[in-house]
Design a protein around this motif. Structure first.
Motif, PDB file in Angstrom:
ATOM      1  N   ASP A 186     -17.844 -38.919  35.423  1.00  0.00           N
ATOM      2  CA  ASP A 186     -17.313 -38.016  36.439  1.00  0.00           C
ATOM      3  C   ASP A 186     -16.269 -37.083  35.827  1.00  0.00           C
ATOM      4  O   ASP A 186     -15.215 -37.532  35.364  1.00  0.00           O
ATOM      5  CB  ASP A 186     -16.688 -38.838  37.571  1.00  0.00           C
ATOM      6  CG  ASP A 186     -16.470 -38.029  38.841  1.00  0.00           C
ATOM      7  OD1 ASP A 186     -16.155 -36.825  38.730  1.00  0.00           O
ATOM      8  OD2 ASP A 186     -16.616 -38.604  39.929  1.00  0.00           O
ATOM      9  N   THR A 187     -16.550 -35.788  35.834  1.00  0.00           N
ATOM     10  CA  THR A 187     -15.630 -34.818  35.230  1.00  0.00           C
ATOM     11  C   THR A 187     -14.339 -34.661  36.031  1.00  0.00           C
ATOM     12  O   THR A 187     -13.353 -34.145  35.512  1.00  0.00           O
ATOM     13  CB  THR A 187     -16.307 -33.442  35.084  1.00  0.00           C
ATOM     14  OG1 THR A 187     -16.809 -33.021  36.361  1.00  0.00           O
ATOM     15  CG2 THR A 187     -17.459 -33.497  34.090  1.00  0.00           C
ATOM     16  N   ALA A 188     -14.327 -35.109  37.284  1.00  0.00           N
ATOM     17  CA  ALA A 188     -13.105 -35.042  38.083  1.00  0.00           C
ATOM     18  C   ALA A 188     -12.151 -36.177  37.747  1.00  0.00           C
ATOM     19  O   ALA A 188     -10.954 -36.099  38.043  1.00  0.00           O
ATOM     20  CB  ALA A 188     -13.445 -35.079  39.574  1.00  0.00           C
ATOM     21  N   LYS A 189     -12.664 -37.232  37.116  1.00  0.00           N
ATOM     22  CA  LYS A 189     -11.844 -38.405  36.823  1.00  0.00           C
ATOM     23  C   LYS A 189     -11.558 -38.584  35.336  1.00  0.00           C
ATOM     24  O   LYS A 189     -10.793 -39.456  34.957  1.00  0.00           O
ATOM     25  CB  LYS A 189     -12.540 -39.663  37.363  1.00  0.00           C
ATOM     26  CG  LYS A 189     -12.654 -39.691  38.878  1.00  0.00           C
ATOM     27  CD  LYS A 189     -13.282 -40.992  39.354  1.00  0.00           C
ATOM     28  CE  LYS A 189     -13.340 -41.048  40.868  1.00  0.00           C
ATOM     29  NZ  LYS A 189     -13.933 -42.323  41.347  1.00  0.00           N
ATOM     30  N   PHE A 190     -12.174 -37.778  34.490  1.00  0.00           N
ATOM     31  CA  PHE A 190     -11.980 -37.899  33.049  1.00  0.00           C
ATOM     32  C   PHE A 190     -10.525 -37.589  32.706  1.00  0.00           C
ATOM     33  O   PHE A 190     -10.022 -36.502  33.006  1.00  0.00           O
ATOM     34  CB  PHE A 190     -12.927 -36.951  32.328  1.00  0.00           C
ATOM     35  CG  PHE A 190     -12.885 -37.038  30.832  1.00  0.00           C
ATOM     36  CD1 PHE A 190     -12.874 -38.265  30.181  1.00  0.00           C
ATOM     37  CD2 PHE A 190     -12.865 -35.881  30.052  1.00  0.00           C
ATOM     38  CE1 PHE A 190     -12.837 -38.354  28.799  1.00  0.00           C
ATOM     39  CE2 PHE A 190     -12.845 -35.951  28.672  1.00  0.00           C
ATOM     40  CZ  PHE A 190     -12.823 -37.194  28.043  1.00  0.00           C
ATOM     41  N   HIS A 191      -9.840 -38.550  32.066  1.00  0.00           N
ATOM     42  CA  HIS A 191      -8.390 -38.421  31.856  1.00  0.00           C
ATOM     43  C   HIS A 191      -8.012 -37.198  31.030  1.00  0.00           C
ATOM     44  O   HIS A 191      -6.939 -36.624  31.213  1.00  0.00           O
ATOM     45  CB  HIS A 191      -7.827 -39.698  31.224  1.00  0.00           C
ATOM     46  CG  HIS A 191      -8.259 -39.905  29.799  1.00  0.00           C
ATOM     47  ND1 HIS A 191      -9.472 -40.469  29.457  1.00  0.00           N
ATOM     48  CD2 HIS A 191      -7.646 -39.599  28.624  1.00  0.00           C
ATOM     49  CE1 HIS A 191      -9.573 -40.509  28.140  1.00  0.00           C
ATOM     50  NE2 HIS A 191      -8.494 -39.994  27.609  1.00  0.00           N
ATOM     51  N   PHE A 234      -9.114 -34.311  31.276  1.00  0.00           N
ATOM     52  CA  PHE A 234      -9.132 -33.111  32.113  1.00  0.00           C
ATOM     53  C   PHE A 234      -8.013 -33.104  33.157  1.00  0.00           C
ATOM     54  O   PHE A 234      -7.787 -32.080  33.801  1.00  0.00           O
ATOM     55  CB  PHE A 234     -10.474 -32.987  32.848  1.00  0.00           C
ATOM     56  CG  PHE A 234     -11.672 -32.778  31.957  1.00  0.00           C
ATOM     57  CD1 PHE A 234     -11.533 -32.443  30.618  1.00  0.00           C
ATOM     58  CD2 PHE A 234     -12.960 -32.921  32.459  1.00  0.00           C
ATOM     59  CE1 PHE A 234     -12.633 -32.253  29.798  1.00  0.00           C
ATOM     60  CE2 PHE A 234     -14.073 -32.727  31.656  1.00  0.00           C
ATOM     61  CZ  PHE A 234     -13.908 -32.395  30.319  1.00  0.00           C
ATOM     62  N   ARG A 235      -7.340 -34.229  33.341  1.00  0.00           N
ATOM     63  CA  ARG A 235      -6.379 -34.351  34.432  1.00  0.00           C
ATOM     64  C   ARG A 235      -5.226 -33.349  34.312  1.00  0.00           C
ATOM     65  O   ARG A 235      -4.679 -32.903  35.322  1.00  0.00           O
ATOM     66  CB  ARG A 235      -5.807 -35.772  34.463  1.00  0.00           C
ATOM     67  CG  ARG A 235      -6.829 -36.859  34.685  1.00  0.00           C
ATOM     68  CD  ARG A 235      -7.360 -36.905  36.088  1.00  0.00           C
ATOM     69  NE  ARG A 235      -6.385 -37.400  37.049  1.00  0.00           N
ATOM     70  CZ  ARG A 235      -6.700 -37.779  38.285  1.00  0.00           C
ATOM     71  NH1 ARG A 235      -7.945 -37.708  38.697  1.00  0.00           N
ATOM     72  NH2 ARG A 235      -5.778 -38.206  39.111  1.00  0.00           N
TER      73      ARG A 235
END
Length: 254
Positions: free
Chosen positions: A173-178, A180-181
């Protein structure tokens, strides 16, 4: 003595897989995705990769596509209920590791739509005239996802609207990849921001395209796959059973 695996035949980097390379991969049970990753085949400029001239909107399951290990999904929703605040599925798109369309379909809402959200979803009553029933789409998507690594952005919502589940260890999940945070200022980063900052492309400037968004998530995953792999290994590394360390020893009790 272990089995000896032959080395891959030489090929020109970034020029496409040669026939001999493809045959070698098949003989050694190596996926097309692994070959593409190793030789950087098909990972084109993001702006080129997002081109959609060959997309077949609402085509259903694409013909002649061999679905590999990785697939990316994105869904568009419309609003139902008072004020149209509740979301239901209106379109689903799936692409493969290379961004090629696997599946695309409009989906009939099972209750009255009270907010089409056309400016964002790109969905209007016109498209619903050719939409498929929810049960048909759900079945098709479930078959595609079965046994594969699922890539997407904030996948919880996509799976919920499809009324499907997927093994957590098989989700990227690209929304949860650390990594990218930091682009989300402590919150889940928007896909539009990730595309802009990490790929240098502009998306969602108007109505969203679920095929385009699925491609963006796959491009993000491919570009940062080593980081995803490390993160996955850390999360799902086998744990040592502490009880096993006591095997064969005597524990004295007071």
């Amino acid at each position: 003595m272990g089995a000896v695996q032959s080395a891959p035949p030489k090929t020109e980097t970034n020029q496409g897989a040669s026939q001999s390379l493809a045959l070698w991969a098949t003989d050694n049970d190596i996926s097309a995705e692994s070959i593409a990753e190793a030789y950087e085949l098909g990972l084109k400029d993001p702006k080129t990769a997002l081109a959609s001239e060959k997309d077949k909107i609402n085509y259903g399951l694409s013909e002649g596509v061999t679905v590999g290990k990785y697939v990316a999904i994105d869904c568009e929703m419309v609003g139902v209920g008072p004020g149209g605040h509740d979301s239901v599925l209106a379109r689903v798109s799936i692409v493969d590791f290379h961004g090629k369309q696997i599946y695309d379909s409009y989906v009939k809402a099972r209750e009255k739509v009270t907010n089409w959200r056309t400016a964002v979803s790109g969905i209007s009553p016109k498209q619903m005239r050719f939409a498929r029933d929810f049960d048909e789409v759900q079945k098709d998507v479930a078959q595609i996802l079965d046994g594969r690594i699922l890539v997407g952005h904030d996948l919880k919502h996509d799976l919920e609207c499809l009324a499907l589940s997927h093994p957590v260890r098989d989700i990227r999940d690209t929304a949860k990849f650390h990594n990218f945070r930091k682009l989300g200022n402590g919150r889940k980063p928007a896909l539009r921001i990730l595309a802009q900052e990490l790929l240098g492309v502009e998306i969602q400037s108007g109505a969203h395209s679920s095929i385009e968004d699925a491609r963006v998530t796959m491009l993000l995953f491919r570009k940062h796959k080593p980081g995803f792999d490390v993160d996955h290994a850390n999360r799902f590394a086998p744990r040592v059973n502490q009880a096993s360390t006591l095997k064969g020893s005597k524990v004295k009790r007071k």
